[in-house]
Scaffold this motif. Structure first.
Motif, PDB file in Angstrom:
ATOM      1  N   PHE A 125       1.341 -26.601  14.960  1.00 47.70           N
ATOM      2  CA  PHE A 125       2.286 -25.799  15.741  1.00 47.70           C
ATOM      3  C   PHE A 125       1.592 -24.497  16.115  1.00 47.70           C
ATOM      4  CE2 PHE A 125       5.419 -22.385  15.910  1.00 47.70           C
ATOM      5  CZ  PHE A 125       6.258 -22.857  16.910  1.00 47.70           C
ATOM      6  N   THR A 126       1.428 -24.259  17.409  1.00 41.88           N
ATOM      7  CA  THR A 126       0.658 -23.094  17.867  1.00 41.88           C
ATOM      8  C   THR A 126       1.430 -22.236  18.860  1.00 41.88           C
ATOM      9  OG1 THR A 126      -0.343 -24.414  19.627  1.00 41.88           O
ATOM     10  CG2 THR A 126      -1.544 -24.271  17.543  1.00 41.88           C
ATOM     11  N   GLU A 127       2.709 -22.507  19.037  1.00 45.84           N
ATOM     12  CA  GLU A 127       3.448 -21.789  20.078  1.00 45.84           C
ATOM     13  C   GLU A 127       3.456 -20.285  19.845  1.00 45.84           C
ATOM     14  OE1 GLU A 127       7.962 -21.592  21.956  1.00 45.84           O
ATOM     15  OE2 GLU A 127       7.367 -23.275  20.674  1.00 45.84           O
ATOM     16  N   ASN A 128       3.596 -19.866  18.595  1.00 47.50           N
ATOM     17  CA  ASN A 128       3.643 -18.435  18.278  1.00 47.50           C
ATOM     18  C   ASN A 128       2.391 -17.966  17.539  1.00 47.50           C
ATOM     19  OD1 ASN A 128       6.206 -18.045  19.391  1.00 47.50           O
ATOM     20  ND2 ASN A 128       7.159 -18.894  17.553  1.00 47.50           N
ATOM     21  N   GLY A 129       1.306 -18.693  17.688  1.00 49.12           N
ATOM     22  CA  GLY A 129       0.081 -18.282  17.021  1.00 49.12           C
ATOM     23  C   GLY A 129       0.153 -18.574  15.535  1.00 49.12           C
ATOM     24  N   ASP A 130      -0.652 -17.823  14.741  1.00 44.32           N
ATOM     25  CA  ASP A 130      -0.714 -18.048  13.313  1.00 44.32           C
ATOM     26  C   ASP A 130       0.376 -17.313  12.547  1.00 44.32           C
ATOM     27  OD1 ASP A 130      -2.839 -19.753  13.412  1.00 44.32           O
ATOM     28  OD2 ASP A 130      -4.326 -18.158  13.310  1.00 44.32           O
ATOM     29  N   GLU A 131       1.096 -16.390  13.171  1.00 47.05           N
ATOM     30  CA  GLU A 131       2.099 -15.597  12.467  1.00 47.05           C
ATOM     31  C   GLU A 131       3.479 -16.234  12.602  1.00 47.05           C
ATOM     32  OE1 GLU A 131       1.919 -11.256  12.791  1.00 47.05           O
ATOM     33  OE2 GLU A 131       0.240 -11.577  14.129  1.00 47.05           O
ATOM     34  N   LEU A 132       3.985 -16.751  11.489  1.00 49.87           N
ATOM     35  CA  LEU A 132       5.339 -17.298  11.474  1.00 49.87           C
ATOM     36  C   LEU A 132       6.292 -16.233  10.948  1.00 49.87           C
ATOM     37  CD1 LEU A 132       4.590 -20.809   9.983  1.00 49.87           C
ATOM     38  CD2 LEU A 132       4.871 -20.179  12.368  1.00 49.87           C
ATOM     39  N   LYS A 133       7.461 -16.131  11.512  1.00 56.52           N
ATOM     40  CA  LYS A 133       8.401 -15.067  11.185  1.00 56.52           C
ATOM     41  C   LYS A 133       9.026 -15.262   9.811  1.00 56.52           C
ATOM     42  CE  LYS A 133       7.701 -14.635  15.618  1.00 56.52           C
ATOM     43  NZ  LYS A 133       6.670 -15.432  16.259  1.00 56.52           N
ATOM     44  N   ASN A 134       9.394 -14.150   9.179  1.00 53.91           N
ATOM     45  CA  ASN A 134      10.169 -14.240   7.946  1.00 53.91           C
ATOM     46  C   ASN A 134      11.455 -14.992   8.218  1.00 53.91           C
ATOM     47  OD1 ASN A 134       8.568 -13.040   6.087  1.00 53.91           O
ATOM     48  ND2 ASN A 134       9.445 -10.998   6.303  1.00 53.91           N
ATOM     49  N   ALA A 135      11.818 -15.827   7.261  1.00 61.58           N
ATOM     50  CA  ALA A 135      13.081 -16.565   7.337  1.00 61.58           C
ATOM     51  C   ALA A 135      13.146 -17.486   8.550  1.00 61.58           C
ATOM     52  CB  ALA A 135      14.258 -15.608   7.336  1.00 61.58           C
ATOM     53  N   SER A 136      11.978 -17.947   9.064  1.00 61.48           N
ATOM     54  CA  SER A 136      11.984 -18.897  10.164  1.00 61.48           C
ATOM     55  C   SER A 136      12.568 -20.227   9.688  1.00 61.48           C
ATOM     56  CB  SER A 136      10.568 -19.129  10.676  1.00 61.48           C
ATOM     57  OG  SER A 136      10.068 -17.992  11.310  1.00 61.48           O
ATOM     58  N   LYS A 137      13.194 -20.923  10.583  1.00 60.38           N
ATOM     59  CA  LYS A 137      13.774 -22.215  10.268  1.00 60.38           C
ATOM     60  C   LYS A 137      12.827 -23.320  10.723  1.00 60.38           C
ATOM     61  CE  LYS A 137      17.663 -20.489   8.771  1.00 60.38           C
ATOM     62  NZ  LYS A 137      18.045 -20.574   7.337  1.00 60.38           N
ATOM     63  N   LEU A 138      12.612 -24.257   9.856  1.00 58.74           N
ATOM     64  CA  LEU A 138      11.770 -25.409  10.167  1.00 58.74           C
ATOM     65  C   LEU A 138      12.638 -26.658  10.173  1.00 58.74           C
ATOM     66  CD1 LEU A 138       9.032 -26.922  10.480  1.00 58.74           C
ATOM     67  CD2 LEU A 138       8.936 -26.981   7.973  1.00 58.74           C
ATOM     68  N   ILE A 139      12.579 -27.412  11.252  1.00 60.95           N
ATOM     69  CA  ILE A 139      13.307 -28.678  11.356  1.00 60.95           C
ATOM     70  C   ILE A 139      12.290 -29.822  11.337  1.00 60.95           C
ATOM     71  CG2 ILE A 139      14.776 -30.123  12.781  1.00 60.95           C
ATOM     72  CD1 ILE A 139      16.092 -27.643  13.864  1.00 60.95           C
ATOM     73  N   VAL A 140      12.438 -30.703  10.359  1.00 59.42           N
ATOM     74  CA  VAL A 140      11.603 -31.893  10.254  1.00 59.42           C
ATOM     75  C   VAL A 140      12.454 -33.080  10.672  1.00 59.42           C
ATOM     76  CG1 VAL A 140      10.233 -33.358   8.737  1.00 59.42           C
ATOM     77  CG2 VAL A 140      10.245 -30.880   8.398  1.00 59.42           C
ATOM     78  N   GLY A 141      12.064 -33.721  11.768  1.00 60.87           N
ATOM     79  CA  GLY A 141      12.847 -34.810  12.317  1.00 60.87           C
ATOM     80  C   GLY A 141      12.591 -36.132  11.612  1.00 60.87           C
ATOM     81  N   PRO A 142      13.381 -37.155  11.939  1.00 58.23           N
ATOM     82  CA  PRO A 142      13.189 -38.497  11.359  1.00 58.23           C
ATOM     83  C   PRO A 142      11.792 -39.024  11.650  1.00 58.23           C
ATOM     84  CG  PRO A 142      15.278 -38.351  12.540  1.00 58.23           C
ATOM     85  CD  PRO A 142      14.534 -37.098  12.868  1.00 58.23           C
ATOM     86  N   GLY A 143      11.175 -39.630  10.626  1.00 59.40           N
ATOM     87  CA  GLY A 143       9.842 -40.190  10.796  1.00 59.40           C
ATOM     88  C   GLY A 143       8.744 -39.162  10.861  1.00 59.40           C
TER      89      GLY A 143
ATOM     90  N   ARG B  46      14.470 -14.305  13.816  1.00 61.11           N
ATOM     91  CA  ARG B  46      14.872 -15.658  13.464  1.00 61.11           C
ATOM     92  C   ARG B  46      14.389 -16.616  14.546  1.00 61.11           C
ATOM     93  NH1 ARG B  46      19.430 -19.005  14.251  1.00 61.11           N
ATOM     94  NH2 ARG B  46      19.882 -20.337  12.468  1.00 61.11           N
ATOM     95  N   SER B  47      13.679 -17.660  14.118  1.00 61.73           N
ATOM     96  CA  SER B  47      13.215 -18.653  15.080  1.00 61.73           C
ATOM     97  C   SER B  47      13.302 -20.039  14.454  1.00 61.73           C
ATOM     98  CB  SER B  47      11.775 -18.357  15.512  1.00 61.73           C
ATOM     99  OG  SER B  47      10.901 -18.456  14.417  1.00 61.73           O
ATOM    100  N   VAL B  48      13.418 -21.048  15.286  1.00 65.64           N
ATOM    101  CA  VAL B  48      13.477 -22.441  14.843  1.00 65.64           C
ATOM    102  C   VAL B  48      12.241 -23.152  15.352  1.00 65.64           C
ATOM    103  CG1 VAL B  48      14.739 -24.608  14.982  1.00 65.64           C
ATOM    104  CG2 VAL B  48      15.992 -22.452  14.842  1.00 65.64           C
ATOM    105  N   ILE B  49      11.573 -23.833  14.455  1.00 69.05           N
ATOM    106  CA  ILE B  49      10.335 -24.541  14.796  1.00 69.05           C
ATOM    107  C   ILE B  49      10.552 -26.031  14.547  1.00 69.05           C
ATOM    108  CG2 ILE B  49       7.893 -24.822  14.259  1.00 69.05           C
ATOM    109  CD1 ILE B  49       8.006 -21.917  13.187  1.00 69.05           C
ATOM    110  N   GLN B  50      10.218 -26.841  15.518  1.00 69.38           N
ATOM    111  CA  GLN B  50      10.325 -28.288  15.346  1.00 69.38           C
ATOM    112  C   GLN B  50       9.340 -28.993  16.273  1.00 69.38           C
ATOM    113  OE1 GLN B  50      14.554 -28.187  17.468  1.00 69.38           O
ATOM    114  NE2 GLN B  50      13.937 -30.280  16.982  1.00 69.38           N
TER     115      GLN B  50
END
Length: 338
Positions: A25-43, A8-12
């Motif tokens: 977003f390149t912090e974890n390379g091209d592989e995003l984890k199953n069930a990762s959480k994505l936070i989209v901020g205002p604007g 489980r990871s949160v990406i924002q």
């Protein structure tokens, strides 16, 4: 990173730069984890690219679950057992965040001069303009597909290049049709800006942007135009001086040429030429009140009359067409003939 973190990871997009429009977003390379959480901020907005295709499009702020075919736990175990460092998943993904809020006060300026013919003075004008504008991304997928094209970072500076290359032609077209003299440009800046915006809006719509505001803050002329303007200013000053002396501009120019000839040639020959020209001009026009009164009297004096010569000679001296020394010499010559 431990297993628990992988499950489980949160990406924002934290602290976006003022100059950033799209960023991957390149912090974890091209592989995003199953069930990762994505936070989209205002604007903000976000595009989810999976195996080369845009599979997710997030325009509303909030938290989202991302689903992929990756199984990070199994992938990591496989790496551990085989001791292979290149055992990356074949399911490649990517997240591109973009700025959805208005991007304000982007600076612009014409690189080359905008050239048109002045309708009043009929000389070519070289004009430069500068100002600012504001934009908002409205079709992120269109812009990402056709312009960003997978770049990891796309900045405001790059959209400036697009804008400047497209704004010159509308301004040139408008100036050619509006027929503003160079002296009228500053008083019509708002009209020029409005026309330029209206004729550039569709270009930006096609790119996926809304052009929200466009301003011309100032203008300047190239060196050649400034030289032409300076000459016109000098001529206008001479015209005003001629009016004060009771002459028209052509007469003033004749008098200036006659004075310069008398001064440059020098000696008796120059004085004679100046005297002859002065007498000729004196018969054609009035110079001040004295010359105008002389014009009203019928010509009755013989041109060889010494008194007439002395009178004309004094008038030329008072008009500064001859020097004091030249006046004294010629006066003595006339007196010697008596």
């Amino acid at each position: 990173m431990g297993f628990r973190d992988q499950l489980r990871s949160v990406i924002q997009w934290e602290n976006p730069g003022q100059n950033e429009l799209f960023i991957k977003f390149t912090e974890n390379g091209d592989e995003l984890k199953n069930a990762s959480k994505l936070i989209v901020g205002p604007g903000q907005g976000c595009l989810f690219v999976y195996e080369g295709k845009i599979e997710g499009f997030f325009e509303e702020e909030g938290m989202y679950d991302l689903k992929t075919d990756n199984t990070p736990f199994l992938t990591t175990i496989k790496k551990f057992l085989t001791l292979r460092r290149d055992a990356d998943s074949e399911h490649k993904t990517g997240l591109w965040f973009y700025k959805k809020a208005d991007v304000l006060n982007i600076r612009w300026g014409t690189r080359s001069t905008i050239t048109y013919n002045d309708p009043v003075y009929t000389f070519p004008v070289g004009l430069r303009c500068f100002g600012n504008y504001s934009i908002r991304i409205t079709e992120a997928k269109n812009f990402f597909t056709n312009i960003v094209a997978g770049q990891e970072l796309f900045t405001v500076r790059e959209i400036q290049e697009v804008f400047v290359s497209r704004i010159v032609q509308p301004i040139t077209d408008y100036l050619a049709k509006a027929k503003f003299s160079y002296a009228e440009i500053d008083s019509h800046i708002n009209e020029i800006a409005l026309y330029s915006k209206e004729n550039t809006v569709q270009i930006f719509n096609d790119l996926g942007f809304e052009l929200k505001d466009f301003r011309i803050e100032g203008t300047s002329f190239d060196e050649a135009t400034q030289q032409r303007i300076a000459k016109i200013s000098d001529m206008n000053a001479d015209v005003q001086a001629a009016k004060l002396a009771g002459l028209d501009y052509a007469q003033m120019e004749q008098l200036k040429a006659m004075r310069d000839a008398a001064r440059n040639e020098g000696g008796i020959a120059g004085l004679g030429a100046g005297l002859g020209a002065g007498m000729h001009i004196g018969n054609m026009m009035g110079v001040g009140n004295q010359m105008q009164n002389a014009q009203q009297q019928p010509p009755q004096q013989n041109v060889d009359d010494p008194m007439a010569k002395l009178k004309k000679l004094k008038e030329m001296f008072e008009m500064e067409l001859i020097t004091e020394e030249e006046y004294a010499i010629k006066k003595q010559q006339i007196l010697d003939t008596l």
